[in-house]
Scaffold this active site. Structure first.
Site, PDB file in Angstrom:
ATOM      1  N   ASP A 196    -135.052  11.143  -5.728  1.00 29.85           N
ATOM      2  CA  ASP A 196    -136.004  11.015  -4.646  1.00 29.85           C
ATOM      3  C   ASP A 196    -135.489  10.539  -2.990  1.00 29.85           C
ATOM      4  OD1 ASP A 196    -136.130   8.379  -5.331  1.00 29.85           O
ATOM      5  OD2 ASP A 196    -137.674   8.178  -5.786  1.00 29.85           O
ATOM      6  N   GLU A 216    -133.852   8.039  -2.595  1.00 27.80           N
ATOM      7  CA  GLU A 216    -133.645   5.799  -3.093  1.00 27.80           C
ATOM      8  C   GLU A 216    -132.358   5.895  -3.507  1.00 27.80           C
ATOM      9  OE1 GLU A 216    -136.666   4.163  -5.447  1.00 27.80           O
ATOM     10  OE2 GLU A 216    -138.391   4.638  -3.845  1.00 27.80           O
ATOM     11  N   GLN A 273    -129.959  -1.233  21.370  1.00 29.27           N
ATOM     12  CA  GLN A 273    -131.297  -1.958  21.527  1.00 29.27           C
ATOM     13  C   GLN A 273    -130.952  -3.607  21.476  1.00 29.27           C
ATOM     14  OE1 GLN A 273    -133.196   0.518  23.261  1.00 29.27           O
ATOM     15  NE2 GLN A 273    -135.101  -0.753  22.812  1.00 29.27           N
ATOM     16  N   HIS A 303    -122.623  -5.655  20.666  1.00 33.47           N
ATOM     17  CA  HIS A 303    -122.733  -4.979  21.624  1.00 33.47           C
ATOM     18  C   HIS A 303    -122.538  -6.209  22.641  1.00 33.47           C
ATOM     19  CE1 HIS A 303    -122.888  -1.819  24.958  1.00 33.47           C
ATOM     20  NE2 HIS A 303    -124.307  -2.842  25.621  1.00 33.47           N
ATOM     21  N   LYS A 327    -120.854   2.619  36.671  1.00 33.83           N
ATOM     22  CA  LYS A 327    -121.459   3.835  36.518  1.00 33.83           C
ATOM     23  C   LYS A 327    -123.134   3.330  35.834  1.00 33.83           C
ATOM     24  CE  LYS A 327    -122.336   3.099  31.160  1.00 33.83           C
ATOM     25  NZ  LYS A 327    -121.213   3.064  29.601  1.00 33.83           N
ATOM     26  N   ARG A 355    -126.364   4.988  34.417  1.00 33.89           N
ATOM     27  CA  ARG A 355    -127.185   5.366  32.923  1.00 33.89           C
ATOM     28  C   ARG A 355    -128.605   5.904  32.458  1.00 33.89           C
ATOM     29  NH1 ARG A 355    -125.795   6.464  27.618  1.00 33.89           N
ATOM     30  NH2 ARG A 355    -123.894   5.860  27.876  1.00 33.89           N
ATOM     31  N   ASP A 405    -113.500  -0.531  25.750  1.00 30.13           N
ATOM     32  CA  ASP A 405    -115.319  -0.441  25.707  1.00 30.13           C
ATOM     33  C   ASP A 405    -115.125  -0.324  23.983  1.00 30.13           C
ATOM     34  OD1 ASP A 405    -117.500   0.024  26.804  1.00 30.13           O
ATOM     35  OD2 ASP A 405    -117.115   2.047  26.829  1.00 30.13           O
ATOM     36  N   SER A 461    -119.337   6.567  21.853  1.00 33.71           N
ATOM     37  CA  SER A 461    -120.746   7.349  21.054  1.00 33.71           C
ATOM     38  C   SER A 461    -120.663   9.055  21.428  1.00 33.71           C
ATOM     39  CB  SER A 461    -122.133   6.396  20.942  1.00 33.71           C
ATOM     40  OG  SER A 461    -122.815   7.875  20.823  1.00 33.71           O
ATOM     41  N   GLY A 476    -119.195  10.369  24.074  1.00 29.88           N
ATOM     42  CA  GLY A 476    -117.730  10.018  24.457  1.00 29.88           C
ATOM     43  C   GLY A 476    -118.215  10.379  25.706  1.00 29.88           C
TER      44      GLY A 476
HETATM   45  C1  R5P Z   1    -121.962   0.368  26.595  1.00 30.48           C
HETATM   46  O1  R5P Z   1    -123.493  -0.065  28.107  1.00 30.48           O
HETATM   47  C2  R5P Z   1    -121.681   1.156  26.123  1.00 30.48           C
HETATM   48  O2  R5P Z   1    -120.939   0.303  26.524  1.00 30.48           O
HETATM   49  C3  R5P Z   1    -120.710   1.946  26.148  1.00 30.48           C
HETATM   50  O3  R5P Z   1    -120.023   2.210  27.068  1.00 30.48           O
HETATM   51  C4  R5P Z   1    -121.183   3.362  25.704  1.00 30.48           C
HETATM   52  O4  R5P Z   1    -122.674   2.955  24.527  1.00 30.48           O
HETATM   53  C5  R5P Z   1    -120.520   4.386  25.201  1.00 30.48           C
HETATM   54  O5  R5P Z   1    -122.007   5.723  25.189  1.00 30.48           O
HETATM   55  P1  R5P Z   1    -121.130   7.189  25.155  1.00 30.48           P
HETATM   56  O6  R5P Z   1    -119.425   7.683  24.936  1.00 30.48           O
HETATM   57  O7  R5P Z   1    -122.305   7.809  24.716  1.00 30.48           O
HETATM   58  O8  R5P Z   1    -121.096   7.164  26.644  1.00 30.48           O
END
Ligand code: R5P
Length: 295
Positions: free
Chosen positions: A37, A39, A97, A130, A190, A192, A217, A221, A223
């Site tokens: 299932d 789990e 988050q 983070h 940068k 976002r 960095d 994630s 890229g």
């Molecule tokens: C953002 O605050 C993080 O330090 C990275 O720069 C970010 O999460 C990278 O994400 P991605 O590869 O999706 O741009």
């Protein structure tokens, strides 16, 4: 003797073996399976002799599975006789988050850290979470390792190096790596979009012409951040661009984006599942973690 239990998430077994090799710990592998299932089931078949036990379980993708396995392993270890149980999670999911960016959102990392504590962990060892301040939500000993200086010692990049953070918030990382390499450092600008996730790299005059740039960095994630930065630096005359990160998540077509950006190589610590590509190189940080354990 410290006991390490290797969890099932990747690359926890490789990392546990590396840590155990560094501090001569006893390495125990947990049995795991998934019921029909969906789990999870875990079992530690050896007695843990009233010893301090560390579970090595990265909360790497699939992160929801990794998280529940980590929680089950804490209870299993205490049930198998551990006197206390610490979690070595080099990557902690949900850590980005860390506040309510938009009304109605959860503070996800707080929920995750409280859940780990209530599962039985009294210590948490991680790598480059983070926001280090998030660890205040874990009611126990915490260690947040910065891998950049250690990784710098494993690089073989020669020349006139400029270390760059992709945004101002990451400048402290650039400063650490630059100090270890004896190089200069700076940052890009940068932005976002919080709803679409799109990023915009603002043009900024960087003394990159003819130099070797290392972008540093915490995480790659999608890229987008590193690929955009690498392209911008190419237009500014950088001779070669590298990236060095703690966590190369590389979701979706991130590797394609990075290859197309002209980046020479991406160095990552071995904190999440490894991917294969000629532009990727992993640095084992097991020895760094081993030195931080409270044993
Ligand atoms: C953002 O605050 C993080 O330090 C990275 O720069 C970010 O999460 C990278 O994400 P991605 O590869 O999706 O741009």
């Amino acid at each position: 003797m410290v006991i390490l239990v290797a969890g099932p998430s990747t690359p926890s077994q490789e990392l546990a073996a590396s840590i155990a090799g560094t501090i001569n710990a006893r390495l125990v592998t947990a049995k795991t399976k998934i019921f029909p299932d969906g789990e999870h089931y875990v079992r530690i078949t050896e007695r843990l002799n009233n010893e301090k036990v560390y579970i090595v379980q990265s909360l790497s993708p699939p992160q929801n599975d990794s998280l529940i396995q980590a929680m089950l392993l804490a209870d299993a270890a205490l049930g198998a006789g551990a006197s206390s149980v610490g979690l070595i999670a080099p990557y902690i999911a949900y850590s980005r988050q860390d506040k309510r960016f938009l009304e109605g959102e959860p503070i996800s990392i707080r929920v995750v850290l409280k859940a780990l504590r209530s599962a039985g962990y009294d210590e948490l060892v991680t790598v480059e979470i983070h926001k280090p301040g998030s660890l205040e939500w874990f009611d126990g000993r915490t260690v947040n390792l910065s891998p950049y200086e250690y990784m710098a010692g494993k690089l073989d990049i020669k020349g006139d190096i400029l270390v760059l953070a992709p945004d101002r918030g990451a400048l402290h990382r650039a400063k650490k790596l630059a100090a270890a390499l004896g190089a200069e450092y700076d940052y890009l600008v940068k932005h976002r979009d919080r709803v679409t996730g799109d990023i915009v790299m603002e043009p900024k005059e960087i003394p990159a012409k003819g130099r070797i740039v290392i972008l540093v960095d915490d995480i790659i994630s999608t890229g987008g951040t590193i690929a955009k930065a690498a392209k911008l630096l190419a237009t500014q005359g950088a001779e070669r661009v590298y990236a060095l990160v703690a966590h190369a998540l590389l979701v979706g077509n991130a590797l394609e984006k990075l290859k197309n950006s002209g980046i020479t190589r991406v160095y990552s610590a071995n904190t999440v599942i490894k991917k294969n590509s000629p532009i990727l190189e992993y640095i084992d940080i097991g020895p760094l973690i081993a030195r931080a354990l409270s044993v």
